[in-house]
Scaffold this motif. Structure first.
Motif, PDB file in Angstrom:
ATOM      1  N   UNK A  77     -47.793   0.145  -4.223  1.00 48.34           N
ATOM      2  CA  UNK A  77     -47.539   0.061  -5.667  1.00 48.34           C
ATOM      3  C   UNK A  77     -46.053  -0.196  -5.939  1.00 48.34           C
ATOM      4  N   UNK A  78     -45.198   0.367  -5.116  1.00 54.75           N
ATOM      5  CA  UNK A  78     -43.753   0.205  -5.321  1.00 54.75           C
ATOM      6  C   UNK A  78     -43.228  -1.130  -4.817  1.00 54.75           C
ATOM      7  N   UNK A  79     -43.953  -1.742  -3.900  1.00 48.41           N
ATOM      8  CA  UNK A  79     -43.453  -2.937  -3.222  1.00 48.41           C
ATOM      9  C   UNK A  79     -42.975  -4.043  -4.185  1.00 48.41           C
ATOM     10  N   UNK A  80     -43.745  -4.401  -5.218  1.00 42.34           N
ATOM     11  CA  UNK A  80     -43.253  -5.475  -6.087  1.00 42.34           C
ATOM     12  C   UNK A  80     -42.118  -5.032  -7.009  1.00 42.34           C
ATOM     13  N   UNK A  81     -41.952  -3.704  -7.196  1.00 39.54           N
ATOM     14  CA  UNK A  81     -40.989  -3.226  -8.183  1.00 39.54           C
ATOM     15  C   UNK A  81     -39.647  -2.913  -7.554  1.00 39.54           C
ATOM     16  N   UNK A  82     -39.652  -2.208  -6.424  1.00 41.46           N
ATOM     17  CA  UNK A  82     -38.387  -1.784  -5.834  1.00 41.46           C
ATOM     18  C   UNK A  82     -38.432  -1.882  -4.307  1.00 41.46           C
ATOM     19  N   UNK A  83     -37.678  -2.822  -3.760  1.00 40.97           N
ATOM     20  CA  UNK A  83     -37.646  -3.038  -2.317  1.00 40.97           C
ATOM     21  C   UNK A  83     -37.166  -1.821  -1.552  1.00 40.97           C
ATOM     22  N   UNK A  84     -36.095  -1.190  -2.055  1.00 45.91           N
ATOM     23  CA  UNK A  84     -35.538  -0.026  -1.366  1.00 45.91           C
ATOM     24  C   UNK A  84     -36.518   1.131  -1.327  1.00 45.91           C
ATOM     25  N   UNK A  96     -45.362  -4.582   4.314  1.00 39.28           N
ATOM     26  CA  UNK A  96     -43.945  -4.788   4.004  1.00 39.28           C
ATOM     27  C   UNK A  96     -43.514  -6.225   4.348  1.00 39.28           C
ATOM     28  N   UNK A  97     -44.005  -6.726   5.477  1.00 38.59           N
ATOM     29  CA  UNK A  97     -43.600  -8.054   5.911  1.00 38.59           C
ATOM     30  C   UNK A  97     -44.280  -9.188   5.164  1.00 38.59           C
ATOM     31  N   UNK A 102     -40.458  -8.274  -3.054  1.00 37.81           N
ATOM     32  CA  UNK A 102     -40.138  -7.583  -4.296  1.00 37.81           C
ATOM     33  C   UNK A 102     -40.135  -8.587  -5.457  1.00 37.81           C
ATOM     34  N   UNK A 103     -41.336  -8.780  -6.030  1.00 36.64           N
ATOM     35  CA  UNK A 103     -41.519  -9.805  -7.059  1.00 36.64           C
ATOM     36  C   UNK A 103     -40.552  -9.645  -8.230  1.00 36.64           C
ATOM     37  N   UNK A 104     -40.408  -8.422  -8.719  1.00 36.78           N
ATOM     38  CA  UNK A 104     -39.569  -8.198  -9.896  1.00 36.78           C
ATOM     39  C   UNK A 104     -38.111  -8.570  -9.624  1.00 36.78           C
ATOM     40  N   UNK A 105     -37.639  -8.263  -8.419  1.00 35.95           N
ATOM     41  CA  UNK A 105     -36.264  -8.564  -8.015  1.00 35.95           C
ATOM     42  C   UNK A 105     -36.053 -10.081  -7.916  1.00 35.95           C
ATOM     43  N   UNK A 106     -36.969 -10.762  -7.231  1.00 31.15           N
ATOM     44  CA  UNK A 106     -36.849 -12.215  -7.084  1.00 31.15           C
ATOM     45  C   UNK A 106     -36.894 -12.888  -8.451  1.00 31.15           C
ATOM     46  N   UNK A 107     -37.826 -12.390  -9.286  1.00 31.93           N
ATOM     47  CA  UNK A 107     -37.961 -12.949 -10.631  1.00 31.93           C
ATOM     48  C   UNK A 107     -36.667 -12.780 -11.438  1.00 31.93           C
ATOM     49  N   UNK A 149     -42.234 -17.650  -2.845  1.00 30.10           N
ATOM     50  CA  UNK A 149     -41.227 -16.674  -2.425  1.00 30.10           C
ATOM     51  C   UNK A 149     -41.721 -15.243  -2.538  1.00 30.10           C
ATOM     52  N   UNK A 150     -42.425 -14.917  -3.637  1.00 26.20           N
ATOM     53  CA  UNK A 150     -42.879 -13.536  -3.802  1.00 26.20           C
ATOM     54  C   UNK A 150     -44.062 -13.225  -2.887  1.00 26.20           C
ATOM     55  N   UNK A 151     -44.721 -14.263  -2.360  1.00 28.43           N
ATOM     56  CA  UNK A 151     -45.814 -13.990  -1.428  1.00 28.43           C
ATOM     57  C   UNK A 151     -45.257 -13.609  -0.062  1.00 28.43           C
ATOM     58  N   UNK A 152     -43.923 -13.555   0.051  1.00 27.19           N
ATOM     59  CA  UNK A 152     -43.286 -13.048   1.263  1.00 27.19           C
ATOM     60  C   UNK A 152     -43.530 -13.899   2.485  1.00 27.19           C
ATOM     61  N   UNK A 153     -43.223 -15.188   2.375  1.00 23.02           N
ATOM     62  CA  UNK A 153     -43.463 -16.106   3.484  1.00 23.02           C
ATOM     63  C   UNK A 153     -42.532 -15.779   4.654  1.00 23.02           C
ATOM     64  N   UNK A 154     -42.905 -14.764   5.448  1.00 20.76           N
ATOM     65  CA  UNK A 154     -42.047 -14.312   6.536  1.00 20.76           C
ATOM     66  C   UNK A 154     -42.822 -14.298   7.844  1.00 20.76           C
ATOM     67  N   UNK A 155     -42.307 -14.978   8.854  1.00 17.87           N
ATOM     68  CA  UNK A 155     -42.958 -14.956  10.162  1.00 17.87           C
ATOM     69  C   UNK A 155     -42.319 -13.912  11.073  1.00 17.87           C
ATOM     70  N   UNK A 156     -41.037 -13.651  10.880  1.00 17.79           N
ATOM     71  CA  UNK A 156     -40.360 -12.606  11.654  1.00 17.79           C
ATOM     72  C   UNK A 156     -39.759 -11.595  10.684  1.00 17.79           C
ATOM     73  N   UNK A 157     -40.489 -10.511  10.389  1.00 14.88           N
ATOM     74  CA  UNK A 157     -39.982  -9.539   9.420  1.00 14.88           C
ATOM     75  C   UNK A 157     -38.868  -8.678  10.019  1.00 14.88           C
ATOM     76  N   UNK A 158     -37.641  -9.197   9.949  1.00 12.74           N
ATOM     77  CA  UNK A 158     -36.514  -8.567  10.662  1.00 12.74           C
ATOM     78  C   UNK A 158     -36.251  -7.127  10.216  1.00 12.74           C
ATOM     79  N   UNK A 159     -36.316  -6.876   8.888  1.00  9.33           N
ATOM     80  CA  UNK A 159     -36.038  -5.524   8.404  1.00  9.33           C
ATOM     81  C   UNK A 159     -37.068  -4.532   8.943  1.00  9.33           C
ATOM     82  N   UNK A 160     -38.346  -4.930   8.875  1.00  8.51           N
ATOM     83  CA  UNK A 160     -39.414  -4.054   9.348  1.00  8.51           C
ATOM     84  C   UNK A 160     -39.249  -3.784  10.850  1.00  8.51           C
ATOM     85  N   UNK A 161     -38.959  -4.835  11.613  1.00  6.96           N
ATOM     86  CA  UNK A 161     -38.802  -4.663  13.063  1.00  6.96           C
ATOM     87  C   UNK A 161     -37.655  -3.696  13.370  1.00  6.96           C
TER      88      UNK A 161
END
Lengths: 175, 195
Positions: free
Chosen positions: A92-99, A126-127, A131-136, B139-151
Protein backbone atom coordinates in the motif's frame (compact mmCIF):
# COMPACT_ATOMS: atom_id res chain seq x y z
CA UNK A 1 27.20 -11.89 -9.21
CA UNK A 2 27.95 -11.21 -12.87
CA UNK A 3 24.64 -9.48 -13.48
CA UNK A 4 25.40 -7.10 -10.63
CA UNK A 5 28.82 -6.50 -12.22
CA UNK A 6 27.17 -5.55 -15.53
CA UNK A 7 24.98 -3.12 -13.65
CA UNK A 8 28.10 -1.59 -12.09
CA UNK A 9 29.94 -1.01 -15.34
CA UNK A 10 27.09 0.34 -17.46
CA UNK A 11 27.40 3.97 -16.35
CA UNK A 12 31.18 4.25 -16.85
CA UNK A 13 30.82 2.63 -20.27
CA UNK A 14 27.95 4.95 -21.18
CA UNK A 15 29.99 8.03 -20.21
CA UNK A 16 32.94 6.70 -22.20
CA UNK A 17 30.85 6.07 -25.33
CA UNK A 18 29.23 9.51 -25.14
CA UNK A 19 32.60 11.26 -24.80
CA UNK A 20 34.34 9.29 -27.55
CA UNK A 21 31.41 9.88 -29.89
CA UNK A 22 31.55 13.61 -29.15
CA UNK A 23 35.31 13.75 -29.75
CA UNK A 24 34.89 11.86 -33.01
CA UNK A 25 32.30 14.43 -34.11
CA UNK A 26 34.85 17.17 -33.24
CA UNK A 27 32.53 18.84 -30.74
CA UNK A 28 33.57 20.76 -27.64
CA UNK A 29 32.17 18.22 -25.19
CA UNK A 30 33.15 20.29 -22.15
CA UNK A 31 31.08 23.27 -23.30
CA UNK A 32 28.16 20.97 -24.06
CA UNK A 33 28.41 19.47 -20.56
CA UNK A 34 28.33 22.92 -18.94
CA UNK A 35 25.40 23.95 -21.13
CA UNK A 36 23.43 20.87 -20.11
CA UNK A 37 24.42 21.17 -16.46
CA UNK A 38 23.00 24.70 -16.40
CA UNK A 39 19.78 23.36 -17.80
CA UNK A 40 19.87 20.74 -15.06
CA UNK A 41 20.19 23.50 -12.49
CA UNK A 42 16.96 25.08 -13.77
CA UNK A 43 15.07 21.79 -13.83
CA UNK A 44 16.34 20.92 -10.35
CA UNK A 45 15.11 24.19 -8.90
CA UNK A 46 11.70 23.76 -10.58
CA UNK A 47 11.10 20.40 -8.92
CA UNK A 48 11.92 21.56 -5.39
CA UNK A 49 8.57 23.27 -4.58
CA UNK A 50 6.48 20.30 -5.83
CA UNK A 51 8.75 18.01 -3.78
CA UNK A 52 8.13 20.00 -0.59
CA UNK A 53 4.39 20.04 -1.29
CA UNK A 54 4.24 16.30 -1.90
CA UNK A 55 6.29 15.36 1.16
CA UNK A 56 4.15 17.61 3.36
CA UNK A 57 0.87 16.00 2.32
CA UNK A 58 2.23 12.43 2.34
CA UNK A 59 3.83 12.82 5.76
CA UNK A 60 0.71 14.37 7.29
CA UNK A 61 -1.39 11.48 5.98
CA UNK A 62 1.14 8.89 7.20
CA UNK A 63 1.53 10.28 10.70
CA UNK A 64 -2.24 10.61 11.17
CA UNK A 65 -2.55 6.83 11.22
CA UNK A 66 -5.15 6.94 8.45
CA UNK A 67 -3.30 4.27 6.44
CA UNK A 68 -3.43 1.93 9.45
CA UNK A 69 -7.18 2.47 9.62
CA UNK A 70 -7.54 1.55 5.93
CA UNK A 71 -5.39 -1.54 6.50
CA UNK A 72 -7.49 -2.77 9.40
CA UNK A 73 -10.60 -2.27 7.29
CA UNK A 74 -9.07 -4.17 4.38
CA UNK A 75 -7.88 -7.11 6.50
CA UNK A 76 -11.00 -9.29 6.31
CA UNK A 77 -11.31 -8.68 2.58
CA UNK A 78 -7.66 -9.52 1.92
CA UNK A 79 -7.73 -12.77 3.89
CA UNK A 80 -10.60 -13.87 1.66
CA UNK A 81 -8.51 -13.61 -1.53
CA UNK A 82 -5.44 -15.20 0.09
CA UNK A 83 -2.97 -12.33 -0.25
CA UNK A 84 -0.38 -12.55 2.52
CA UNK A 85 -1.54 -9.88 4.98
CA UNK A 86 2.00 -9.12 6.17
CA UNK A 87 2.87 -7.77 2.75
CA UNK A 88 -0.07 -5.37 2.60
CA UNK A 89 1.34 -2.30 4.42
CA UNK A 90 4.41 -2.33 2.17
CA UNK A 91 2.34 -2.82 -0.98
CA UNK A 92 0.00 0.00 0.00
CA UNK A 93 2.88 2.37 0.76
CA UNK A 94 4.88 1.52 -2.35
CA UNK A 95 3.24 4.03 -4.74
CA UNK A 96 3.12 6.78 -2.09
CA UNK A 97 6.46 6.73 -0.30
CA UNK A 98 9.59 4.94 -1.51
CA UNK A 99 11.45 5.32 1.78
CA UNK A 100 8.58 4.04 3.93
CA UNK A 101 8.08 0.97 1.76
CA UNK A 102 11.83 0.22 1.93
CA UNK A 103 11.68 0.42 5.74
CA UNK A 104 8.65 -1.89 5.75
CA UNK A 105 10.57 -4.32 3.53
CA UNK A 106 13.48 -4.31 6.01
CA UNK A 107 10.96 -5.04 8.80
CA UNK A 108 9.70 -8.05 6.84
CA UNK A 109 13.31 -9.23 6.39
CA UNK A 110 13.83 -8.95 10.14
CA UNK A 111 10.56 -10.56 11.26
CA UNK A 112 10.24 -13.37 8.70
CA UNK A 113 13.78 -13.74 7.30
CA UNK A 114 15.18 -12.37 4.08
CA UNK A 115 15.12 -15.80 2.38
CA UNK A 116 11.57 -16.64 3.48
CA UNK A 117 8.60 -16.61 1.11
CA UNK A 118 7.58 -13.19 2.42
CA UNK A 119 11.13 -11.86 2.15
CA UNK A 120 11.36 -12.91 -1.48
CA UNK A 121 7.89 -11.60 -2.21
CA UNK A 122 8.68 -8.22 -0.63
CA UNK A 123 11.90 -8.02 -2.68
CA UNK A 124 10.11 -8.84 -5.92
CA UNK A 125 7.30 -6.34 -5.31
CA UNK A 126 9.83 -3.66 -4.46
CA UNK A 127 11.74 -4.32 -7.67
CA UNK A 128 8.79 -4.58 -10.02
CA UNK A 129 6.90 -1.46 -8.95
CA UNK A 130 7.83 2.16 -8.40
CA UNK A 131 6.89 5.22 -6.35
CA UNK A 132 4.19 6.52 -8.69
CA UNK A 133 3.38 9.65 -6.71
CA UNK A 134 7.06 10.67 -6.57
CA UNK A 135 7.67 10.11 -10.29
CA UNK A 136 4.45 11.94 -11.10
CA UNK A 137 5.41 14.92 -8.92
CA UNK A 138 8.93 15.08 -10.36
CA UNK A 139 8.16 14.51 -14.03
CA UNK A 140 5.06 16.67 -14.28
CA UNK A 141 6.25 19.25 -11.73
CA UNK A 142 9.42 19.90 -13.75
CA UNK A 143 7.44 21.08 -16.80
CA UNK A 144 4.48 22.69 -15.05
CA UNK A 145 1.81 20.16 -16.01
CA UNK A 146 -1.38 20.86 -14.06
CA UNK A 147 -4.02 18.75 -15.79
CA UNK A 148 -2.85 15.14 -15.54
CA UNK A 149 -6.01 13.46 -16.97
CA UNK A 150 -5.79 9.67 -16.55
CA UNK A 151 -2.05 9.55 -15.66
CA UNK A 152 -2.53 8.79 -11.94
CA UNK A 153 -4.98 5.94 -12.51
CA UNK A 154 -2.76 4.26 -15.10
CA UNK A 155 0.30 4.61 -12.83
CA UNK A 156 -1.49 3.11 -9.82
CA UNK A 157 -2.99 0.27 -11.87
CA UNK A 158 0.53 -0.55 -13.11
CA UNK A 159 1.65 -0.85 -9.48
CA UNK A 160 -1.34 -3.06 -8.65
CA UNK A 161 -0.56 -5.37 -11.56
CA UNK A 162 3.09 -5.50 -10.44
CA UNK A 163 2.02 -6.56 -6.93
CA UNK A 164 -0.43 -9.22 -8.12
CA UNK A 165 2.07 -10.55 -10.68
CA UNK A 166 4.77 -10.70 -7.97
CA UNK A 167 2.54 -12.78 -5.68
CA UNK A 168 1.71 -15.27 -8.44
CA UNK A 169 5.27 -15.47 -9.81
CA UNK A 170 7.01 -15.82 -6.42
CA UNK A 171 4.53 -18.59 -5.50
CA UNK A 172 5.33 -20.37 -8.79
CA UNK A 173 9.12 -19.99 -8.62
CA UNK A 174 9.84 -20.39 -4.92
CA UNK A 175 6.73 -22.36 -3.89
CA UNK B 1 -6.13 16.09 -9.99
CA UNK B 2 -2.82 16.82 -8.22
CA UNK B 3 -4.62 19.66 -6.46
CA UNK B 4 -7.40 17.34 -5.27
CA UNK B 5 -5.04 14.60 -4.07
CA UNK B 6 -2.88 17.11 -2.28
CA UNK B 7 -5.82 18.66 -0.43
CA UNK B 8 -7.33 15.23 0.29
CA UNK B 9 -4.14 13.93 1.93
CA UNK B 10 -3.72 17.01 4.11
CA UNK B 11 -7.36 17.53 5.11
CA UNK B 12 -8.03 13.85 5.82
CA UNK B 13 -4.68 13.56 7.60
CA UNK B 14 -5.27 16.49 9.94
CA UNK B 15 -8.92 15.66 10.68
CA UNK B 16 -8.13 11.98 11.29
CA UNK B 17 -5.14 13.09 13.37
CA UNK B 18 -7.56 14.77 15.79
CA UNK B 19 -9.77 11.65 15.92
CA UNK B 20 -6.91 9.19 16.40
CA UNK B 21 -4.98 11.40 18.80
CA UNK B 22 -1.95 11.58 16.52
CA UNK B 23 -2.18 15.35 16.13
CA UNK B 24 1.14 15.91 17.94
CA UNK B 25 2.93 13.78 15.35
CA UNK B 26 1.29 15.79 12.58
CA UNK B 27 2.48 18.97 14.23
CA UNK B 28 6.05 17.63 14.17
CA UNK B 29 5.61 16.44 10.60
CA UNK B 30 4.49 19.89 9.38
CA UNK B 31 7.63 21.42 10.83
CA UNK B 32 10.05 18.74 9.65
CA UNK B 33 8.67 17.79 6.23
CA UNK B 34 10.26 20.76 4.43
CA UNK B 35 13.61 19.70 5.86
CA UNK B 36 13.01 16.13 4.73
CA UNK B 37 12.17 17.45 1.27
CA UNK B 38 15.44 19.37 1.27
CA UNK B 39 17.36 16.19 2.14
CA UNK B 40 15.63 14.35 -0.70
CA UNK B 41 16.31 17.30 -3.00
CA UNK B 42 20.00 17.38 -2.05
CA UNK B 43 20.21 13.68 -2.93
CA UNK B 44 18.89 14.11 -6.46
CA UNK B 45 19.84 17.71 -7.33
CA UNK B 46 23.58 17.15 -8.02
CA UNK B 47 22.77 13.96 -9.96
CA UNK B 48 20.28 15.85 -12.12
CA UNK B 49 22.88 18.52 -12.94
CA UNK B 50 25.56 15.93 -13.70
CA UNK B 51 23.41 13.75 -15.96
CA UNK B 52 21.85 16.69 -17.74
CA UNK B 53 25.42 17.69 -18.64
CA UNK B 54 26.35 14.24 -19.90
CA UNK B 55 23.11 13.64 -21.77
CA UNK B 56 23.37 17.05 -23.45
CA UNK B 57 26.65 15.88 -25.00
CA UNK B 58 24.87 12.76 -26.26
CA UNK B 59 21.96 14.84 -27.53
CA UNK B 60 23.86 17.56 -29.38
CA UNK B 61 26.44 15.26 -30.94
CA UNK B 62 23.64 13.21 -32.46
CA UNK B 63 24.35 10.04 -30.48
CA UNK B 64 20.86 10.01 -28.99
CA UNK B 65 19.17 10.04 -32.39
CA UNK B 66 21.32 7.02 -33.35
CA UNK B 67 20.14 5.20 -30.21
CA UNK B 68 16.61 6.31 -31.01
CA UNK B 69 16.87 4.78 -34.49
CA UNK B 70 17.77 1.42 -32.94
CA UNK B 71 14.66 1.38 -30.78
CA UNK B 72 12.37 3.24 -33.17
CA UNK B 73 10.54 0.13 -34.46
CA UNK B 74 9.37 -0.77 -30.95
CA UNK B 75 9.05 2.70 -29.46
CA UNK B 76 7.11 4.24 -32.33
CA UNK B 77 4.39 1.64 -31.72
CA UNK B 78 4.26 2.50 -28.04
CA UNK B 79 4.52 6.25 -28.71
CA UNK B 80 2.59 6.78 -31.97
CA UNK B 81 2.42 10.56 -31.53
CA UNK B 82 6.19 11.18 -31.40
CA UNK B 83 7.88 11.81 -34.79
CA UNK B 84 10.36 8.97 -35.44
CA UNK B 85 13.50 11.11 -35.56
CA UNK B 86 12.54 13.32 -32.60
CA UNK B 87 15.12 13.80 -29.84
CA UNK B 88 12.67 12.60 -27.18
CA UNK B 89 12.82 9.07 -28.66
CA UNK B 90 16.54 8.91 -27.85
CA UNK B 91 15.97 10.30 -24.37
CA UNK B 92 13.12 7.86 -23.68
CA UNK B 93 15.18 4.87 -24.83
CA UNK B 94 18.16 5.99 -22.70
CA UNK B 95 15.88 6.41 -19.68
CA UNK B 96 14.37 2.95 -20.15
CA UNK B 97 17.75 1.21 -20.67
CA UNK B 98 19.29 2.84 -17.59
CA UNK B 99 16.15 2.02 -15.58
CA UNK B 100 16.39 -1.63 -16.59
CA UNK B 101 19.83 -1.80 -15.00
CA UNK B 102 18.42 -0.48 -11.75
CA UNK B 103 20.21 2.87 -11.93
CA UNK B 104 17.14 4.89 -11.04
CA UNK B 105 19.06 7.93 -9.87
CA UNK B 106 20.72 8.35 -13.25
CA UNK B 107 17.52 7.49 -15.12
CA UNK B 108 15.42 10.17 -13.42
CA UNK B 109 17.32 13.22 -14.82
CA UNK B 110 17.16 11.73 -18.32
CA UNK B 111 13.45 11.13 -17.80
CA UNK B 112 13.08 14.79 -16.80
CA UNK B 113 14.89 15.85 -19.96
CA UNK B 114 12.65 13.53 -21.99
CA UNK B 115 9.59 15.15 -20.38
CA UNK B 116 10.91 18.59 -21.29
CA UNK B 117 11.38 17.48 -24.84
CA UNK B 118 7.88 15.92 -24.93
CA UNK B 119 6.53 19.21 -23.65
CA UNK B 120 7.92 20.97 -26.72
CA UNK B 121 5.81 18.62 -28.86
CA UNK B 122 2.92 19.52 -26.56
CA UNK B 123 3.37 23.27 -27.21
CA UNK B 124 4.35 23.73 -23.53
CA UNK B 125 0.73 23.24 -22.51
CA UNK B 126 -0.24 22.70 -18.86
CA UNK B 127 -2.31 19.68 -19.89
CA UNK B 128 -0.49 16.38 -20.07
CA UNK B 129 -0.04 14.79 -23.51
CA UNK B 130 -0.74 11.19 -24.45
CA UNK B 131 2.98 10.39 -24.88
CA UNK B 132 3.78 11.82 -21.45
CA UNK B 133 1.25 9.53 -19.77
CA UNK B 134 2.58 6.50 -21.64
CA UNK B 135 6.14 7.40 -20.60
CA UNK B 136 5.05 7.91 -17.00
CA UNK B 137 3.13 4.61 -17.00
CA UNK B 138 6.20 2.68 -18.18
CA UNK B 139 8.34 4.39 -15.54
CA UNK B 140 5.90 3.78 -12.69
CA UNK B 141 5.58 0.13 -13.68
CA UNK B 142 9.16 -0.14 -12.41
CA UNK B 143 10.90 -1.42 -15.52
CA UNK B 144 13.88 -2.83 -13.60
CA UNK B 145 15.87 -5.93 -14.49
CA UNK B 146 18.52 -5.50 -11.78
CA UNK B 147 16.90 -4.08 -8.64
CA UNK B 148 20.11 -2.68 -7.14
CA UNK B 149 18.55 -1.17 -4.00
CA UNK B 150 16.71 -4.39 -3.13
CA UNK B 151 19.83 -6.50 -3.73
CA UNK B 152 21.96 -4.30 -1.49
CA UNK B 153 19.31 -4.44 1.27
CA UNK B 154 19.17 -8.23 0.94
CA UNK B 155 22.96 -8.33 1.31
CA UNK B 156 22.68 -6.14 4.38
CA UNK B 157 20.26 -8.66 5.90
CA UNK B 158 22.70 -11.54 5.20
CA UNK B 159 20.66 -13.27 2.54
CA UNK B 160 22.07 -16.62 1.36
CA UNK B 161 21.40 -15.56 -2.20
CA UNK B 162 20.74 -11.83 -2.54
CA UNK B 163 20.33 -11.96 -6.33
CA UNK B 164 17.91 -14.92 -6.50
CA UNK B 165 14.99 -12.47 -6.81
CA UNK B 166 16.25 -11.10 -10.14
CA UNK B 167 14.35 -13.66 -12.21
CA UNK B 168 11.05 -13.18 -10.36
CA UNK B 169 11.54 -9.38 -10.53
CA UNK B 170 12.13 -9.44 -14.29
CA UNK B 171 9.02 -11.59 -14.82
CA UNK B 172 6.84 -9.42 -12.56
CA UNK B 173 8.20 -6.24 -14.15
CA UNK B 174 7.47 -7.50 -17.66
CA UNK B 175 3.90 -8.30 -16.58
CA UNK B 176 3.38 -4.87 -15.04
CA UNK B 177 5.06 -2.91 -17.86
CA UNK B 178 3.19 -4.70 -20.64
CA UNK B 179 -0.08 -4.33 -18.74
CA UNK B 180 0.71 -0.66 -18.10
CA UNK B 181 1.11 -0.05 -21.83
CA UNK B 182 -2.19 -1.85 -22.53
CA UNK B 183 -4.07 -0.04 -19.72
CA UNK B 184 -2.64 3.25 -21.02
CA UNK B 185 -3.96 2.54 -24.53
CA UNK B 186 -7.40 1.65 -23.13
CA UNK B 187 -7.60 4.81 -21.05
CA UNK B 188 -6.44 6.86 -24.04
CA UNK B 189 -9.42 5.53 -26.02
CA UNK B 190 -11.82 6.26 -23.15
CA UNK B 191 -10.52 9.80 -22.63
CA UNK B 192 -9.99 10.61 -26.31
CA UNK B 193 -13.14 12.69 -26.60
CA UNK B 194 -12.81 14.33 -23.21
CA UNK B 195 -10.30 17.03 -22.39
Amino acid sequence: MSIVYISNIILPILVLIILIYGIKKKQNVYDLFIKGAKEGLDIGITIFPPLIAMLLSVNILLSSGFIDLILSMLNPLISLIKIPIEILPMALMRPISGNTSLILMSNIFQSYGVDSFLGRLASTIQGSTDTTLYILTLYFGSIGIKKIRYAMIVGLLADLVGIIASIIIVRLIFG
Amino acid sequence: MINKIWCFFIVVGIIYGFISGNIENINKEIISSAKKALEMFLNIFPIIILWMGIMTIALETGLLSKIANLFAPVLSRIFPEIPKKHESMGLISSNLIINMFGLGSAATPIGLKAMKSLNKLNNNSDTVSRSMITFLAINTSGLTFVPTTVISLRMLHNSNNPTEIIISTIMATLCSTITAIIIDKIFYRIYKDKI
